[in-house]
Design an enzyme around this catalytic site. Structure first.
Site, short mmCIF file in Angstrom:
data_model
loop_
_atom_site.label_atom_id
_atom_site.label_comp_id
_atom_site.label_asym_id
_atom_site.label_seq_id
_atom_site.Cartn_x
_atom_site.Cartn_y
_atom_site.Cartn_z
N THR B 139 18.06 -45.63 -8.42
CA THR B 139 18.68 -44.77 -7.40
C THR B 139 19.96 -44.12 -7.92
O THR B 139 20.70 -44.70 -8.69
CB THR B 139 19.06 -45.56 -6.13
N GLY B 178 22.12 -53.61 -8.66
CA GLY B 178 22.81 -54.89 -8.68
C GLY B 178 23.10 -55.31 -10.11
O GLY B 178 22.26 -55.14 -10.99
N GLU B 421 14.05 -51.48 -1.05
CA GLU B 421 12.61 -51.64 -1.29
C GLU B 421 11.78 -50.81 -0.31
O GLU B 421 10.68 -51.21 0.08
CB GLU B 421 12.21 -53.12 -1.21
#
Lengths: 661, 661
Positions: B139, B178, B421
């Site tokens: 992203t 992350g 997700e």
């Protein structure tokens, strides 16, 4: 300025500035609000780091600094009107709360209203000069809304003419009062008064808790912060354990009830006066709901107008996400709700002031209705807003989770309104009590007036389970007056249903109280329908005051969307009661889609009209200029974890890990 | 042990331990889970301070320490089974997340699946020994779900046989991965591949971002933490700006697509394989929903059994708040939902494993259905859980706002599942696409199989707005099979309604795509009804597997409550479709009240059966022993603001304030 958002503003069909005046209550109020805003925003003393970058202790520190600063500034500028003070503080506090709020909102007002003349002479100068900084300690760890359950005791000792205050159990420790943990040196403590062997119920006592010079807790006082919370990190909500603390007899607030030196208890004349404050605060919360929801809508709608994502038509550029029907369906009903609650907030404020005048003249007749209305609307608006903020946040995709969006802050600072000043379910049941009582009065032939007058028609045995299709259909789903009527009938029917449920439970040999509890689901549902009716009605009434044609038109569209959206989400109620038939419910769904398209070009202008200054919103997603990404990057780079290029944990754990394998 | 909670457990009508086995999937699994739990909880290396007392940097530090620790422990204990590793990590992480999660969940698996043999030889040893610590950077700041919209470029330079990676705009900066901010020294970067002047779409590249020795960012790499978020404070979600970063040609993951040394692009054979991972993760999230909701119910129901408040009957002691009908109405439907989702989670896991086997054998036939189901159920369960956690929190009154309740933590750590997700609305629309396609196939005479086979009946022109009362009434509201049927019919009708809406829009000269967007509200509603049907069905199916009579009885009550509660909250759908008539809807409401009373004595036992260890819950309100208040007091006293009796802000701001007035 982002070109998308410029285009949005060009498409608006009405004069944004004029709508702002309507929301503020007039041009003069807008002007004054903006003056106050610029005082705050141009003041270098209020420059600060984003609290999200600070530790809890730093946040509290910054908040105390601002509280102290504000006191000086307000005096310097001579701002004394309560509404202007409120406005000034709102600007300074942004999305957060004031460390010393309770001193102003509870400690001082309680002294003003409950000191006898001698006490006033002693305490007011101390409190007004902040020698005595105070809070209001009512709730205990084990006890919330039910005042009779409070366990703290104040036992009068005539030998020394003192009260002995005590926390007899763990659950009796005072818990939650704002400013109690670290800030206050005094607390007004609510305790069960014992004298001459009898308990006389809850009374208020001024208890010194910290040394006025050193700020160290006094003997017998165990005081501290209750620890981190979901929000309110600026506020030191505290605990207070009283271990046989002695205070002079004169520290009991004695304007109404008294304890004589020998221990004789003198009853207060009436209890109605404290009633008013509660009503006032709950009415204010309705306005808070409008503010929180309008902020959230501003952020989500502006961002949705500059965010491009996915595709509607293949091969074309990614559309603004505001063009997706699902996004409009999430946000526009909430936008309509924010307008509805703004007008309801205005109404509650006006009504409170009108009725306060009556009360000062000794006329309490309208108080019960306002009390019931403020309880229900407090619950109705805070619940709706609470979930609405989260819908706004999640409509911003991933970036809604970033603290830079401000939406997490708005949520956590707002959500306690669902619980404090009267837990929402309890509030709904209080309103229901008034509704059922009114219903019974009407059934007994009494003529009701005011907002519950619709229950006068209760005699006609409305609730008969009967085929929906058999009912006559008179509702015009495009006519607000007709929709107000249908909401009113829904409320009437649900009140009747709840009342009948109680009756039936009692016929099954349940006591009045058990019957009430066994009907509580229906009672809450009835209150909710009543409040919903009131909101639709007040929004519609407001339209009658608006002369500007373009504004009238767009607000009418919003009001219609609000009313019709409420019908789809509660379509079962309307169908069950036979107020609408199946084809009408389908028409409502179709009409909602049309209204969404109709509102689309005005969406950004409608949030602009709330006129939430960028510095107040403090949201990179909700910026007026729409320049989201560059400011998000800049914000992230200031984040404390980026203070060093290499975090110490690399040297401490990650590098050694390799050698251990 | 709190006497109230002892009494609750004595009142249970079933064997809690046996229900735990059912939830775990068998006695052996429960035993093994408890073994792993006790390994973690008795391990002094995992003793830690409540993260709520720490700063962001300290929280990250503690999480990295635990991540490193876990790697060593898992090797030491020889735990290698993925489910056992998952279990171990869940215990260590409690209500929070793992700092190095992405290395295990995305970096390693991507290397395993997309490296060619030579790449495997180089990268796997580096990654498995944590020389290379990695994340997965897909992203971008301006781009989420729509992969074609990603802007990062990888341009092949045949002169040096390198790729040049670049972030051409601010919105193209990689954002959110992350572990990217501080932890990783490598990232798998998804970028648009350009070679020989053509763009070949998204491909994956291994990009070194920090020096493997010093951990300092490499030239051309701008990397850091994206700043504080609503939750996930343990995780350094990061940004990555690539300024003409050169990597060798061999760093493109080349198992499928390739770029030859001269720049020739070689297409991958098929795209179906990545599809499976997505399905797997979404299926896991269904299980996460069950876990988060069951934790929240455990906390709220245990607390409600020891909390006494207000009065039902005047003069009697304050009742347990679990005795209020409104409290039961908030919590028991959620308890039923937690059970429903647990069983749906089991089903999804089993189905995934079954279909995975088929896929390995080259049979993809069931994948589209599972893909559609996992997308919809991911959205359906996370949305329900998201709002459900907040209902649980608010049902705990004021104390629900305290971080000591753990409910705020559970909420903020869970809520991102609604977005990551696959954003939930997008997920619902994906499922809707499958449903509409199936509907059209059925209409065209194709015989559907599997879970959508109910659409085979679509030919019968079901949706005719017709008087509700005219429909035949065959539903038995006490019979689960009959309720499954009625949910199925509702789904069929709403799918048909959505399909017809598209058709009608197209008749109004809208393009296929605009017609889809203009029907999106109906499409989401159809997906929602489909998922609701699946959940009711799977819960009912599960009952058939349960032999123990007492457990079967209590789970049947829960399943009935789940189904009936879904009917009241969506009664409009059932009435509109003529599936239920008005008297039946009234019966449903009455029956729900009976079921609440029926479940009341088993409520605590039903949450006990989830067997969430106190150390995993980490909630003072949800303690197994019910001793809430003393532990809340103890927790508060450890809070950092209580480290000193007098906070420095007193000396800095409050004392000086007095002299300035």
């Amino acid at each position: 300025m982002n070109p998308d958002i410029i285009k949005e503003r060009q498409n608006a069909t009405f004069d944004v500035e004029k709508l702002t005046y309507i929301l503020d209550g007039g041009l003069e109020k807008t002007k004054r609000r903006r003056e106050i805003e610029s005082m705050v925003f141009s003041d270098p003393d209020f420059k600060e780091e984003d609290p999200n970058f600070l530790s809890r202790s730093e946040r509290y520190d910054q908040a105390v600094r601002k509280s102290a600063q504000m006191i000086l500034k307000l005096r310097e500028y001579g701002i004394a009107d309560p509404e202007e003070i409120y406005c000034y503080k709102t600007m300074v506090n942004g999305n957060h709360h004031e460390a010393m709020g309770l001193h102003f909102v509870m400690f001082l007002p309680t002294l003003y209203s409950q000191c006898d003349p001698q006490q006033s002479k002693k305490w007011l100068p101390l409190a007004e000069s902040f020698q005595a900084m105070g809070t209001y300690a009512q709730t205990e760890m084990g006890h919330g809304t039910h005042l009779r359950g409070l366990e703290t005791t104040a036992t009068y000792d005539p030998a020394t003419q003192e009260f002995v205050l005590n926390s007899p159990t763990i659950s009796s420790i005072k818990w939650w009062p704002g400013g109690l943990g670290k800030t206050s040196n005094h607390a007004i403590v609510l305790a069960q008064l014992y004298t001459q062997g009898n308990c006389h119920g809850l009374h208020a006592f001024i208890v010194p808790i910290r040394d006025m010079n050193t700020h160290v807790p006094l003997p017998g006082i165990v005081v501290g912060d209750i620890g981190p919370k979901f929000g309110f990190n600026e506020v030191d909500n505290g605990f207070l354990k009283l271990e046989n603390v002695r205070i002079p007899r004169e520290n009991m607030l004695m304007k109404y009830a008294k304890v004589e030196p020998d221990g004789t208890y003198v009853k207060p004349p009436s209890a109605k006066l404290t009633y008013g404050t509660m009503v006032f605060i709950r009415s204010l919360i309705v306005g808070e709901s409008a503010r929180a929801l309008s902020k959230s809508c501003t952020i989500a709608i502006r961002y949705s107008s500059v965010r491009h994502q996915s595709e509607i038509r293949p091969g074309e550029p990614e559309p603004q996400i505001l063009d997706y029907q699902t996004q409009q369906y999430k946000l526009f009903p909430l936008l309509a709700t924010a307008y509805a609650f703004s007008f309801v907030g205005q109404y509650m404020k006006e009504t409170y002031h009108r009725i306060s005048g009556d009360i000062n003249d000794g006329d309490f007749s309208e108080l019960p209705e306002l009390h019931a209305l403020s309880a229900g609307l407090k619950a109705f608006t805070t619940w709706t807003t609470n979930s609405g903020i989260e819908v706004c946040r999640m409509s911003c995709g991933g970036h809604g989770y970033s603290r830079s969006s401000a939406l997490p802050d708005i949520y956590v600072e707002f959500t306690p309104t669902c619980t404090y000043e009267g837990e929402n379910t309890v509030m709904m049941l209080q309103t229901a009590r008034y509704l059922v009582k009114s219903y019974r009065q009407a059934k007994a032939g009494q003529q009701l007036s005011g907002i519950v007058s619709y229950l006068n028609e209760a005699k006609q045995h409305r609730v008969q389970p009967q085929p929906v299709a058999a009912r006559p259909t008179v509702v015009d789903i495009n006519d607000l007056a007709s929709l107000v009527e249908v909401y009113k009938q829904r409320a009437a029917i649900l009140v009747e249903l709840a009342a009948k449920s109680i009756q039936q439970e009692m016929q099954n040999r349940k006591s009045q109280e058990d019957a009430w509890n066994n009907s509580a689901i229906d009672l809450v549902r009835a209150s909710d329908a009543h409040c919903h009716y009131v909101v639709v009605k007040l929004f519609t009434d407001k339209l009658g005051e608006i002369g500007d044609i373009a504004i009238h038109s767009v607000l009418s569209t919003l009001a219609l969307l609000y009313a019709l959206h409420g019908i789809t989400t509660n379509s079962g109620d309307f169908l069950q009661a036979g107020l609408l038939n199946v084809p009408q419910v389908h028409q409502v769904s179709a009409r909602i889609k049309e209204l969404l398209s109709q509102l689309r070009p005005n969406a950004v202008a409608l949030v602009d009209a709330f006129d939430h200054h960028d510095k107040k919103l403090n949201s990179v997603l909700g910026r007026y200029d729409g320049n989201v990404y560059e400011h998000m990057f800049e914000w992230a780079r200031r984040s404390p974890l980026n203070a060093t290029e290499v975090h110490e944990s690399f040297h401490k754990y990650l590098k050694p890990l390799r050698s251990k394998l």
